[in-house]
Every structure is written in C-alpha cells, then in structure tokens.
Scaffold this active site. Structure first.
Site, PDB file in Angstrom:
ATOM      1  N   ILE A  16      76.408  72.159  64.658  1.00  0.00           N
ATOM      2  CA  ILE A  16      77.068  71.748  65.904  1.00  0.00           C
ATOM      3  C   ILE A  16      77.726  70.374  65.732  1.00  0.00           C
ATOM      4  O   ILE A  16      78.897  70.181  66.081  1.00  0.00           O
ATOM      5  CB  ILE A  16      76.057  71.730  67.079  1.00  0.00           C
ATOM      6  CG1 ILE A  16      75.545  73.160  67.345  1.00  0.00           C
ATOM      7  CG2 ILE A  16      76.679  71.128  68.336  1.00  0.00           C
ATOM      8  CD1 ILE A  16      74.487  73.265  68.435  1.00  0.00           C
ATOM      9  N   LEU A  47      70.506  64.665  56.301  1.00  0.00           N
ATOM     10  CA  LEU A  47      70.837  65.821  55.441  1.00  0.00           C
ATOM     11  C   LEU A  47      69.635  66.738  55.226  1.00  0.00           C
ATOM     12  O   LEU A  47      69.582  67.473  54.249  1.00  0.00           O
ATOM     13  CB  LEU A  47      71.437  65.368  54.098  1.00  0.00           C
ATOM     14  CG  LEU A  47      72.727  64.531  54.195  1.00  0.00           C
ATOM     15  CD1 LEU A  47      73.209  64.113  52.802  1.00  0.00           C
ATOM     16  CD2 LEU A  47      73.838  65.271  54.936  1.00  0.00           C
ATOM     17  N   THR A  68      68.759  69.350  57.046  1.00  0.00           N
ATOM     18  CA  THR A  68      69.332  70.715  57.108  1.00  0.00           C
ATOM     19  C   THR A  68      70.854  70.662  57.030  1.00  0.00           C
ATOM     20  O   THR A  68      71.481  71.644  56.658  1.00  0.00           O
ATOM     21  CB  THR A  68      68.944  71.471  58.410  1.00  0.00           C
ATOM     22  OG1 THR A  68      69.324  70.661  59.525  1.00  0.00           O
ATOM     23  CG2 THR A  68      67.463  71.777  58.477  1.00  0.00           C
ATOM     24  N   ALA A  84      71.407  65.097  66.444  1.00  0.00           N
ATOM     25  CA  ALA A  84      70.407  65.282  65.377  1.00  0.00           C
ATOM     26  C   ALA A  84      69.112  65.799  65.975  1.00  0.00           C
ATOM     27  O   ALA A  84      68.679  65.352  67.039  1.00  0.00           O
ATOM     28  CB  ALA A  84      70.148  63.957  64.666  1.00  0.00           C
ATOM     29  N   TYR A 122      59.089  73.404  70.522  1.00  0.00           N
ATOM     30  CA  TYR A 122      60.466  72.900  70.404  1.00  0.00           C
ATOM     31  C   TYR A 122      61.084  72.632  71.785  1.00  0.00           C
ATOM     32  O   TYR A 122      61.712  71.592  72.010  1.00  0.00           O
ATOM     33  CB  TYR A 122      61.289  73.925  69.620  1.00  0.00           C
ATOM     34  CG  TYR A 122      62.794  73.753  69.682  1.00  0.00           C
ATOM     35  CD1 TYR A 122      63.430  72.698  69.020  1.00  0.00           C
ATOM     36  CD2 TYR A 122      63.593  74.653  70.398  1.00  0.00           C
ATOM     37  CE1 TYR A 122      64.805  72.558  69.066  1.00  0.00           C
ATOM     38  CE2 TYR A 122      64.965  74.519  70.441  1.00  0.00           C
ATOM     39  CZ  TYR A 122      65.575  73.467  69.781  1.00  0.00           C
ATOM     40  OH  TYR A 122      66.934  73.328  69.833  1.00  0.00           O
ATOM     41  N   GLY A 157      56.697  81.664  71.481  1.00  0.00           N
ATOM     42  CA  GLY A 157      57.794  80.854  72.016  1.00  0.00           C
ATOM     43  C   GLY A 157      59.067  81.635  72.268  1.00  0.00           C
ATOM     44  O   GLY A 157      60.059  81.081  72.722  1.00  0.00           O
TER      45      GLY A 157
HETATM   46  N1  LIG Z   1      72.218  75.950  67.505  1.00  0.00           N
HETATM   47  C1  LIG Z   1      71.911  76.165  68.774  1.00  0.00           C
HETATM   48  O1  LIG Z   1      72.107  77.278  69.279  1.00  0.00           O
HETATM   49  C2  LIG Z   1      71.349  75.066  69.629  1.00  0.00           C
HETATM   50  C3  LIG Z   1      71.073  75.336  70.984  1.00  0.00           C
HETATM   51  C4  LIG Z   1      70.567  74.311  71.793  1.00  0.00           C
HETATM   52  C5  LIG Z   1      70.352  73.052  71.267  1.00  0.00           C
HETATM   53  N2  LIG Z   1      70.599  72.817  69.939  1.00  0.00           N
HETATM   54  C6  LIG Z   1      70.384  71.458  69.443  1.00  0.00           C
HETATM   55  O2  LIG Z   1      71.589  71.011  68.844  1.00  0.00           O
HETATM   56  C7  LIG Z   1      71.297  70.149  67.757  1.00  0.00           C
HETATM   57  C8  LIG Z   1      72.038  70.622  66.502  1.00  0.00           C
HETATM   58  O3  LIG Z   1      71.589  71.920  66.150  1.00  0.00           O
HETATM   59  P1  LIG Z   1      72.279  72.763  64.979  1.00  0.00           P
HETATM   60  O4  LIG Z   1      72.173  74.174  65.337  1.00  0.00           O
HETATM   61  O5  LIG Z   1      73.596  72.172  64.654  1.00  0.00           O
HETATM   62  O6  LIG Z   1      71.231  72.514  63.799  1.00  0.00           O
HETATM   63  P2  LIG Z   1      71.448  71.817  62.371  1.00  0.00           P
HETATM   64  O7  LIG Z   1      70.127  71.877  61.703  1.00  0.00           O
HETATM   65  O8  LIG Z   1      72.626  72.401  61.681  1.00  0.00           O
HETATM   66  O9  LIG Z   1      71.812  70.333  62.771  1.00  0.00           O
HETATM   67  C9  LIG Z   1      70.864  69.301  62.928  1.00  0.00           C
HETATM   68  C10 LIG Z   1      71.340  68.115  62.124  1.00  0.00           C
HETATM   69  O10 LIG Z   1      70.454  67.029  62.360  1.00  0.00           O
HETATM   70  C11 LIG Z   1      70.105  66.462  61.106  1.00  0.00           C
HETATM   71  N3  LIG Z   1      68.782  65.860  61.256  1.00  0.00           N
HETATM   72  C12 LIG Z   1      67.604  66.511  61.459  1.00  0.00           C
HETATM   73  N4  LIG Z   1      66.603  65.627  61.535  1.00  0.00           N
HETATM   74  C13 LIG Z   1      67.170  64.401  61.384  1.00  0.00           C
HETATM   75  C14 LIG Z   1      66.653  63.074  61.387  1.00  0.00           C
HETATM   76  N5  LIG Z   1      65.335  62.840  61.559  1.00  0.00           N
HETATM   77  N6  LIG Z   1      67.520  62.039  61.222  1.00  0.00           N
HETATM   78  C15 LIG Z   1      68.849  62.275  61.056  1.00  0.00           C
HETATM   79  N7  LIG Z   1      69.378  63.502  61.027  1.00  0.00           N
HETATM   80  C16 LIG Z   1      68.547  64.543  61.204  1.00  0.00           C
HETATM   81  C17 LIG Z   1      70.121  67.607  60.134  1.00  0.00           C
HETATM   82  O11 LIG Z   1      70.273  67.202  58.774  1.00  0.00           O
HETATM   83  C18 LIG Z   1      71.315  68.407  60.633  1.00  0.00           C
HETATM   84  O12 LIG Z   1      72.518  67.957  60.034  1.00  0.00           O
HETATM   85  C19 LIG Z   1      69.784  70.128  67.615  1.00  0.00           C
HETATM   86  O13 LIG Z   1      69.307  68.972  68.246  1.00  0.00           O
HETATM   87  C20 LIG Z   1      69.331  71.359  68.365  1.00  0.00           C
HETATM   88  O14 LIG Z   1      68.060  71.180  68.907  1.00  0.00           O
HETATM   89  C21 LIG Z   1      71.098  73.793  69.114  1.00  0.00           C
END
Ligand SMILES: NC(=O)c1ccc[n+]([C@@H]2O[C@H](COP(=O)([O-])OP(=O)(O)OC[C@H]3O[C@@H](n4cnc5c(N)ncnc54)[C@H](O)[C@@H]3O)[C@@H](O)[C@H]2O)c1
Length: 316
Positions: free
Chosen positions: A14, A35, A37, A75, A142, A278
C-alpha cells in the site's frame, strides 16, 4: 513549495503505491521502512529513503532532516495470523510504532497525520454493511492493535495541550488489492496469495468453507482517498471505511481467478481447511461517509482490477 509527505511503510504494497501517486502529483516524499516485508525495488527512486524501524525513535528522527508537512503512517504488521503467532511483535510495531510516530509529529509540529487502520477493528459486526458508527470489538489480536493505534492517533488530534493543532484521519481499509501485493508471502492479501498459487500451479488452500465474504478495494482507489483527504478539513478527526461496498465470497474469488488463467476446479486442486482464529465471516463496507465528506468513490470494477493484477503477476 510542494508539500513533503513522510510515508511510513513506503516499501510495502500500500505504502509504495501511495508514494508513487504522491510523487506523480508533485509532492516530495520521504519513506521510512525496515524492509521486513517491503522491498527496496518498490521504493520510488524520487523518494528520500530512510531504512529504519518505527519501533526505534532514533530511526524516526532521521526522517525530519527535511521538513515534513504530512505523515501517512502505513508501516505495520499486516497479518492476522502473525499477530497470533507473535502478539508482542504485532503490538510493538502497530501500537508502539504508532506512538513513536505521534511523538515525532508533536516534536516536529507536523500539522497532519493520516493512519492506516483496518476493517478488523469491527470484529464480528452487528450487521453488514458496516458503518463507522458501529461497535468495535476486534476478535483478531491484529485488529486490537490496529484499533488501539487508531485511537492513539485520533485522541492526539483532540489534544489542546501540544501547542498546535494536529489534524488526524484514520482509514479503516477493507481488503486492498493491486499490483505489488506479495505473490509469495502467505500472510499477505488473499487475492495475491491465490493468484500466486494458481500462477505457479500450486494447490489453493481455503481456510473455512469459502462462503465467507470480503469487500475488495483497489489500491488506486485507496490512494485517491488518502491523497484527496490531505487538504480536506471535513476529514479532520474522522474515521472512514475504504471499501468498494460490494461483497465477494472467497469461493467466487477463486473461480474468477481460475477463469482468468484458463483453468477451473476440474483441473486445479482446491483444498478446504478449518477456519483460522480471528477470521471474520462476512465483511462489507458502508462507504457513504467517504462518499459524502471526501467526495470519494471507488472507480475500479473488481473484475478489471483483478485482471490488471493477474497481468502484472504473469510478468513476475
Ligand atoms: N492490505 C490490506 O488489505 C490492508 C487492510 C487494512 C489495513 N492495512 C494496513 O496497511 C498497512 C500496509 O499494509 P500492506 O498490505 O501494504 O502490507 P506490507 O507488509 O506490504 O506493508 C507494510 C510495510 O511496513 C514495513 N514495516 C513493517 N514493520 C515495520 C517497522 N517496525 N518499521 C518500519 N517499517 C515496517 C514493511 O517492511 C512493509 O514495507 C499496514 O499497516 C496494514 O495493517 C492493510
């Protein structure tokens, strides 16, 4: 001068798509990402990249060498399953990480903070489609951490003791899908997991009977909502559902994906395993609040958005 946005998690699915769109629209972008994920190749070359962890305030401090006008806090640990496997890691990243970002926003007097919340905040909804005014009783660990962080963000927006107004917005995103969602990470979105399985000729595993349904929203629509809200005072202090408003069962999702690959249940193995903790049974967003206050509407038809991801997946 163009505004500069700090995108936390800007190497992830995202965050990187939103960072690209911000840059396309003329914003300066700083990305912080550990980085864990996310991937370096997702980071827009025009962004200033800080490799760092939001759990560590010293890493966050490095992001403020250039003045930041807006923070998109994206993040996070994005997996329900991981939150049960390692609740402390989920808690530290999602809640402590958010508190650290809030502290930095206050210290550097950043006037605008937008947060990536989740539909998991609702838990088992009273009825569907869910409205933002409905009760929040998350059932996944979560969902608890995403909701707690949402409350930290919005409660900070109410504070009058910090010497300035920090305008906040939280987006409860439903199932976001699109290019760059990992095809190999079993903890990411169900759309990309299934596409990856079918593309590689692997068995598709469904947890539950497949009749559970989700609301899938395309990443380009999500990016429009976030960026459109930056200068919109109607969004200050508010929570918005970001979904398509349409519910699709997991079984139907699989059938559409198989069809796009010219396959069917007759020649592709699908196995059903017990539902996992969950898991929400049915989810569907009521998006009338975002329509009214953000003047937002999801523009991507699911079948077309899916075709686009499949085309991208075939090239990867
Ligand atoms: N994908 C969905 O459908 C969805 C829905 C609702 C909410 N979200 C939220 O959106 C956000 C992004 O999700 P996504 O699907 O892109 O997942 P993703 O894993 O691709 O992105 C998360 C990013 O955060 C980084 N990250 C994780 N822990 C970190 C830390 N401690 N410090 C710095 N960087 C860190 C990861 O390296 C990754 O690049 C998340 O917070 C997730 O909870 C996602």
């Amino acid at each position: 001068m163009a505004k500069r946005v700090l995108v936390t998690g800007g190497a992830g699915f995202i965050g990187s798509n939103i960072a690209d769109e911000l840059i396309r629209r003329g914003y300066g972008v700083t990305v912080i990402d550990s980085l864990v994920t996310g991937e370096k190749k997702n980071i827009n070359p025009k962004a200033l990249f800080i490799k760092g962890d939001v759990r560590n305030p010293r890493d966050i401090a490095k992001c403020f060498a250039k003045k930041i006008d807006v923070i998109f806090h994206i993040a996070g640990c994005a997996s329900t399953i991981k939150s049960f496997d390692d609740p402390a890691a989920d808690l530290n990243t999602n809640v402590l990480g958010t508190v650290n970002i809030i502290n930095a926003a206050i210290k550097h007097r950043v006037p605008r903070l937008l947060y990536a919340s989740s539909m998991t905040a609702y838990g088992v909804p009273d009825s569907i489609p869910v409205r933002e005014t409905m009760g929040t009783r998350p059932i996944a660990y979560y969902g608890i951490t995403k909701y707690a962080a949402e409350r930290y963000v919005l409660a900070t927006g109410e504070r009058k003791d910090i010497g300035f107004r920090l305008n906040t917005t939280a987006f409860r995103m439903f199932n976001v899908y699109g290019r760059r969602q990992s095809l190999t990470n079993p903890y990411q979105g169900v759309v990309s997991i299934f596409i990856g399985n079918v593309a590689r000729g692997e068995t598709v595993t469904v947890f539950g009977d497949g009749k559970q349904s989700r609301d899938y929203v395309h990443i380009s629509d999500v990016a429009n909502a976030w960026i459109g809200a930056i200068n919109n005072p109607e969004s200050y202090g508010q929570t918005f559902n970001l979904g398509s408003g349409i519910r699709v069962s997991v079984n139907r999702l699989i059938d559409i994906i198989l069809k796009n690959f010219g396959r069917s249940r007759k020649n592709h193995r699908i196995v059903y395993k017990p539902a996992r903790p969950g898991d929400q049974r049915h989810m569907q967003a009521d998006i009338s609040k975002a329509r009214a206050l953000l003047k937002w509407k999801p523009g991507t038809v699911f079948a077309e958005g899916l075709r686009d991801v499949i085309e991208w997946a075939k090239g990867n």
